[in-house]
Design a protein around this motif. Structure first.
Motif, PDB file in Angstrom:
ATOM      1  N   ALA A 100       1.008  -1.219   0.092  1.00  0.00           N
ATOM      2  CA  ALA A 100       0.000  -0.030   0.071  1.00  0.00           C
ATOM      3  C   ALA A 100       1.069   1.215  -0.054  1.00  0.00           C
ATOM      4  O   ALA A 100       0.678   2.222  -0.584  1.00  0.00           O
ATOM      5  CB  ALA A 100      -0.867   0.032   1.407  1.00  0.00           C
ATOM      6  N   ALA A 101       2.022   1.109   0.794  1.00  0.00           N
ATOM      7  CA  ALA A 101       2.911   2.422   0.964  1.00  0.00           C
ATOM      8  C   ALA A 101       3.494   2.918  -0.419  1.00  0.00           C
ATOM      9  O   ALA A 101       3.597   3.752  -1.001  1.00  0.00           O
ATOM     10  CB  ALA A 101       4.007   2.254   2.075  1.00  0.00           C
ATOM     11  N   SER A 111       1.006   3.874  -2.966  1.00  0.00           N
ATOM     12  CA  SER A 111       0.807   5.242  -2.654  1.00  0.00           C
ATOM     13  C   SER A 111       2.051   6.323  -3.135  1.00  0.00           C
ATOM     14  O   SER A 111       1.806   7.569  -3.588  1.00  0.00           O
ATOM     15  CB  SER A 111       0.654   5.471  -1.188  1.00  0.00           C
ATOM     16  OG  SER A 111      -0.688   4.804  -0.572  1.00  0.00           O
ATOM     17  N   ALA A 112       2.977   5.865  -2.712  1.00  0.00           N
ATOM     18  CA  ALA A 112       4.143   6.764  -2.959  1.00  0.00           C
ATOM     19  C   ALA A 112       4.261   7.034  -4.606  1.00  0.00           C
ATOM     20  O   ALA A 112       4.631   8.123  -5.058  1.00  0.00           O
ATOM     21  CB  ALA A 112       5.627   6.053  -2.579  1.00  0.00           C
ATOM     22  N   GLY A 144       1.839   6.881  -6.698  1.00  0.00           N
ATOM     23  CA  GLY A 144       0.603   7.586  -6.962  1.00  0.00           C
ATOM     24  C   GLY A 144       0.769   8.948  -6.681  1.00  0.00           C
ATOM     25  O   GLY A 144       0.332   9.939  -7.350  1.00  0.00           O
ATOM     26  N   LEU A 145       1.455   9.355  -5.492  1.00  0.00           N
ATOM     27  CA  LEU A 145       1.648  10.640  -5.125  1.00  0.00           C
ATOM     28  C   LEU A 145       2.741  11.177  -6.106  1.00  0.00           C
ATOM     29  O   LEU A 145       2.620  12.482  -6.290  1.00  0.00           O
ATOM     30  CB  LEU A 145       2.108  11.042  -3.622  1.00  0.00           C
ATOM     31  CG  LEU A 145       1.057  10.425  -2.708  1.00  0.00           C
ATOM     32  CD1 LEU A 145       1.970  10.190  -1.204  1.00  0.00           C
ATOM     33  CD2 LEU A 145       0.311  11.462  -2.447  1.00  0.00           C
ATOM     34  N   TRP A 159       0.957  12.071  -9.260  1.00  0.00           N
ATOM     35  CA  TRP A 159       0.019  13.599  -8.876  1.00  0.00           C
ATOM     36  C   TRP A 159       0.811  14.776  -8.907  1.00  0.00           C
ATOM     37  O   TRP A 159       0.346  15.779  -9.325  1.00  0.00           O
ATOM     38  CB  TRP A 159      -0.361  13.123  -7.630  1.00  0.00           C
ATOM     39  CG  TRP A 159      -1.650  14.108  -7.156  1.00  0.00           C
ATOM     40  CD1 TRP A 159      -1.433  15.544  -6.442  1.00  0.00           C
ATOM     41  CD2 TRP A 159      -2.787  14.325  -7.603  1.00  0.00           C
ATOM     42  NE1 TRP A 159      -2.635  16.171  -6.286  1.00  0.00           N
ATOM     43  CE2 TRP A 159      -3.453  15.537  -7.222  1.00  0.00           C
ATOM     44  CE3 TRP A 159      -3.788  13.340  -8.714  1.00  0.00           C
ATOM     45  CZ2 TRP A 159      -4.779  15.751  -7.407  1.00  0.00           C
ATOM     46  CZ3 TRP A 159      -4.985  14.002  -8.812  1.00  0.00           C
ATOM     47  CH2 TRP A 159      -5.459  15.137  -8.076  1.00  0.00           C
ATOM     48  N   SER A 187       4.858  14.676   0.416  1.00  0.00           N
ATOM     49  CA  SER A 187       4.231  13.605   0.951  1.00  0.00           C
ATOM     50  C   SER A 187       4.886  12.209   0.150  1.00  0.00           C
ATOM     51  O   SER A 187       5.125  11.187   0.816  1.00  0.00           O
ATOM     52  CB  SER A 187       2.788  13.465   0.737  1.00  0.00           C
ATOM     53  OG  SER A 187       2.158  14.443   1.350  1.00  0.00           O
ATOM     54  N   ALA A 188       5.248  12.248  -0.925  1.00  0.00           N
ATOM     55  CA  ALA A 188       5.596  11.100  -1.716  1.00  0.00           C
ATOM     56  C   ALA A 188       6.839  10.646  -1.213  1.00  0.00           C
ATOM     57  O   ALA A 188       6.953   9.590  -1.199  1.00  0.00           O
ATOM     58  CB  ALA A 188       5.689  11.532  -3.241  1.00  0.00           C
ATOM     59  N   VAL A 214       6.181   9.093   2.344  1.00  0.00           N
ATOM     60  CA  VAL A 214       5.811   7.678   2.175  1.00  0.00           C
ATOM     61  C   VAL A 214       6.660   6.822   1.290  1.00  0.00           C
ATOM     62  O   VAL A 214       6.453   5.502   1.791  1.00  0.00           O
ATOM     63  CB  VAL A 214       4.314   7.875   1.060  1.00  0.00           C
ATOM     64  CG1 VAL A 214       3.807   6.383   0.830  1.00  0.00           C
ATOM     65  CG2 VAL A 214       3.211   8.763   1.911  1.00  0.00           C
TER      66      VAL A 214
END
Length: 230
Positions: free
Chosen positions: A166-167, A170-171, A173-174, A177, A186-187, A190
């Motif tokens: 998940a992390a 997320s990294a 995806g961020l 983004w 945040s990237a 994470v």
């Protein structure tokens, strides 16, 4: 009768165990390397922000190398998942040969548990719990093993693995983004958490894989005299 050509009663499983172990070690190594790369990136960024403009080309090169490393990690996830699914199927297939009864999952069902979206968050833990307990020679093979609790290392490995995946997602995806730009946001935070979780999950994963392999070997040797005389 058991084959005497191999010291291990299930040589195909032992080979897969070694492959999965090496892949998990590679995950831990790459995650550690990625952490070092992140720390170097942070240090270089601070120096550039402090006015060291001559470091900008070196910083750009380092960012490119970090992106390549992340691609290698993504590829390794796919290779490891494929090898691990095969290992689960093979280890599950060994259980009837060990005299284990009351198995809730066939080998293909055990492998498929990791692939069905949503279900793959909870069902794999049940598969691994059963695989661990059914392989333990201390538990009777007549189905009583199903009453044994979930081993701590199996539970925490699965929790860490889900968190690491998940992390990592997320990294990525961020990062996308933010336009693919690496910064102190945040990237990056994470990403650091994900790498730490990956190292922990890889270490516990090795313990689980080797633990199942060792238990199946012990169970097979314990039943070897009966099978050989039969």
């Amino acid at each position: 009768m058991l084959s005497r050509a191999h010291p291990h009663p299930f040589p195909a499983t032992r080979r897969l165990t070694l492959v999965v172990t090496v892949l998990l070690l590679s995950h831990a190594f790459l995650a550690w390397f990625a952490l070092q790369a992140v720390f170097v990136f942070v240090e270089m960024m601070w120096r550039v922000l402090a006015g060291r403009d001559e470091l900008r080309p070196l910083l750009a090169t380092h960012v490119g190398q970090l992106r390549v490393l992340r691609l290698v990690q993504a590829g390794l996830w796919l290779v490891t998942a494929t090898a691990f699914f095969r290992w689960v199927g093979r280890a599950q297939r060994n259980l009837p040969a060990l005299g284990v009864t009351g198995l809730p999952y066939a080998p293909r069902q055990a492998m498929a548990a990791f692939l069905v979206p949503g279900l793959n968050l909870v069902r794999p833990l049940a598969v691994l719990r059963g695989l661990w307990n059914a392989s333990d020679p201390r538990h009777p093979a007549d189905g009583a093993w199903r009453q044994a609790p979930t081993p701590a290392r199996v539970f925490w490995w699965w929790v860490l693995l889900v968190a690491a995946v998940a992390a990592d997602a997320s990294a990525r995806g961020l990062t996308l983004w933010s336009g693919g730009v690496l910064d102190f946001g945040s990237a990056m935070r994470v990403l650091v958490v994900g790498q730490v979780l990956t190292i922990a999950a890889a270490v516990l994963g090795i313990a689980v894989v080797l633990g199942v392999d060792t238990r199946q070997e012990a169970a097979a040797r314990g039943r070897a005299p009966n099978r050989e005389t039969g």
